[in-house]
Design a protein around this motif. Structure first.
Motif, PDB file in Angstrom:
ATOM      1  N   ASN A  22       0.800  -1.223   0.000  1.00 12.82           N
ATOM      2  CA  ASN A  22       0.000   0.000   0.000  1.00 12.82           C
ATOM      3  C   ASN A  22       0.835   1.275   0.000  1.00 12.82           C
ATOM      4  O   ASN A  22       0.277   2.380  -0.057  1.00 12.82           O
ATOM      5  N   ALA A  25       1.147   3.712  -3.749  1.00 11.50           N
ATOM      6  CA  ALA A  25      -0.066   4.407  -4.175  1.00 11.50           C
ATOM      7  C   ALA A  25      -0.479   5.475  -3.175  1.00 11.50           C
ATOM      8  O   ALA A  25      -0.858   6.594  -3.565  1.00 11.50           O
ATOM      9  N   LEU A  26      -0.397   5.167  -1.882  1.00  9.76           N
ATOM     10  CA  LEU A  26      -0.847   6.136  -0.882  1.00  9.76           C
ATOM     11  C   LEU A  26       0.118   7.309  -0.781  1.00  9.76           C
ATOM     12  O   LEU A  26      -0.318   8.456  -0.631  1.00  9.76           O
ATOM     13  N   GLU A  29      -0.765   9.610  -3.528  1.00  6.67           N
ATOM     14  CA  GLU A  29      -2.017  10.316  -3.238  1.00  6.67           C
ATOM     15  C   GLU A  29      -1.816  11.435  -2.230  1.00  6.67           C
ATOM     16  O   GLU A  29      -2.379  12.529  -2.374  1.00  6.67           O
ATOM     17  N   ILE A  30      -1.037  11.169  -1.194  1.00 10.73           N
ATOM     18  CA  ILE A  30      -0.789  12.195  -0.180  1.00 10.73           C
ATOM     19  C   ILE A  30      -0.078  13.393  -0.810  1.00 10.73           C
ATOM     20  O   ILE A  30      -0.420  14.558  -0.547  1.00 10.73           O
ATOM     21  N   SER A  32      -0.193  14.444  -3.906  1.00 11.06           N
ATOM     22  CA  SER A  32      -1.128  15.198  -4.740  1.00 11.06           C
ATOM     23  C   SER A  32      -2.102  16.008  -3.884  1.00 11.06           C
ATOM     24  O   SER A  32      -2.389  17.175  -4.171  1.00 11.06           O
ATOM     25  N   ALA A  33      -2.608  15.387  -2.820  1.00  8.98           N
ATOM     26  CA  ALA A  33      -3.593  16.062  -1.978  1.00  8.98           C
ATOM     27  C   ALA A  33      -3.002  17.245  -1.235  1.00  8.98           C
ATOM     28  O   ALA A  33      -3.674  18.269  -1.039  1.00  8.98           O
ATOM     29  N   GLY A 101      -4.854   2.797   3.076  1.00  8.06           N
ATOM     30  CA  GLY A 101      -5.612   3.327   1.947  1.00  8.06           C
ATOM     31  C   GLY A 101      -7.071   3.577   2.241  1.00  8.06           C
ATOM     32  O   GLY A 101      -7.783   4.159   1.407  1.00  8.06           O
ATOM     33  N   ASP A 104      -8.918   8.539   2.806  1.00  9.44           N
ATOM     34  CA  ASP A 104      -8.606   9.244   1.566  1.00  9.44           C
ATOM     35  C   ASP A 104      -7.910  10.564   1.888  1.00  9.44           C
ATOM     36  O   ASP A 104      -8.513  11.457   2.506  1.00  9.44           O
ATOM     37  N   SER A 106      -7.356  13.064   0.188  1.00  8.50           N
ATOM     38  CA  SER A 106      -7.916  14.248  -0.461  1.00  8.50           C
ATOM     39  C   SER A 106      -8.731  15.101   0.510  1.00  8.50           C
ATOM     40  O   SER A 106      -9.025  16.267   0.228  1.00  8.50           O
TER      41      SER A 106
END
Length: 252
Positions: A22, A25-26, A29-30, A32-33, A101, A104, A106
């Protein structure tokens, strides 16, 4: 610990144990957020993993310079991992989320904004999950949160959500114990700070199985709940203190 002011706005603390599948991907994401909250850092705490979690973090670090890695020599539990990350964090505001994950990232900017807009009197922005999967899990959570709310009166529907944004100094003023992260709304309120809430979407974990016991199993947290209730009952307003001037006049 250094008291030098940090240029960072936010430190994101992520406790993980055996979450190798995991990580990549996480972390992405972090990143980007949290772009709108730059400059930021992400502190992953590897809580004694026995799989390839550390190696996956090292690979992620090559492409994400804001990623830091803290490693426990043995598993201490989720509260210990969060505390290790907060102690090493360099920003005045901390965000936490679970490393599987399900949380989220975001939603971090909205929680950050809620804390910021509330001013210095707000110590915690707490995520509250909606859309949770699994009827039995929802039932357990409803019962546990209902009992906790009646006893602690923390005005929080879901304290088990890992998505939180809080002031680092407020967190470090709280009494530390195992499962602290589950009782933060009540303890932050005990310290005289406000708590704001934002709904967040729960989602399935990316891969693997849960590594930490869930507070949703009410009986696991009964002793901790009793201890927190005792702490709240024993809280007394702190007197205002001034240092006497050399002439004894009592001035600042």
């Amino acid at each position: 610990m250094s008291t030098t002011p940090s240029p960072l706005r936010l430190s994101v603390v992520v406790p993980v144990k055996n979450e190798a599948g995991n990580i990549a991907a996480l972390v992405a994401e972090i990143g980007s957020a949290c772009g709108p909250l730059s400059p930021f850092e992400v502190v992953y705490v590897d809580d004694g993993s026995t799989d390839d979690t550390h190696e996956a973090l090292v690979r992620a670090q090559h492409s994400h310079p804001w990623l830091r890695i803290v490693r426990h020599d043995r598993s201490g539990g989720q509260s210990a991992a969060v505390r290790s990350g907060v102690l090493r964090a360099r920003a005045p505001v901390i965000a936490t989320l679970d490393g599987d994950g399900q949380n989220d990232p975001s939603f971090i900017p909205a929680l950050y904004a809620a804390l910021d807009q509330g001013g210095p009197g707000i110590g915690l922005a707490q995520g509250q999950r909606v859309g949770r999967k699994g009827r039995w899990k929802r039932f357990q959570s409803k019962i546990a949160n209902g009992v906790r709310g009646k006893i602690l009166k923390d005005a929080t529907r879901d304290t088990g959500c890992g998505l939180k944004v809080f002031r680092r100094d407020v967190y470090l003023s709280l009494p530390y114990f195992d499962a602290l992260h589950r009782f933060m709304p009540a303890l932050v309120t005990r310290e005289g700070f406000g708590v704001v809430h934002r709904d967040v979407i729960d989602r399935p974990r990316f891969t693997g199985r849960s590594k930490y016991g869930m507070f949703d199993r009410l009986w696991v947290g009964l002793l901790d709940m009793a201890g927190v209730w005792w702490l709240i009952r024993r809280r007394r307003p702190a007197p205002s203190a001034t240092e006497a001037a050399r002439d004894g006049s009592g001035g600042p």
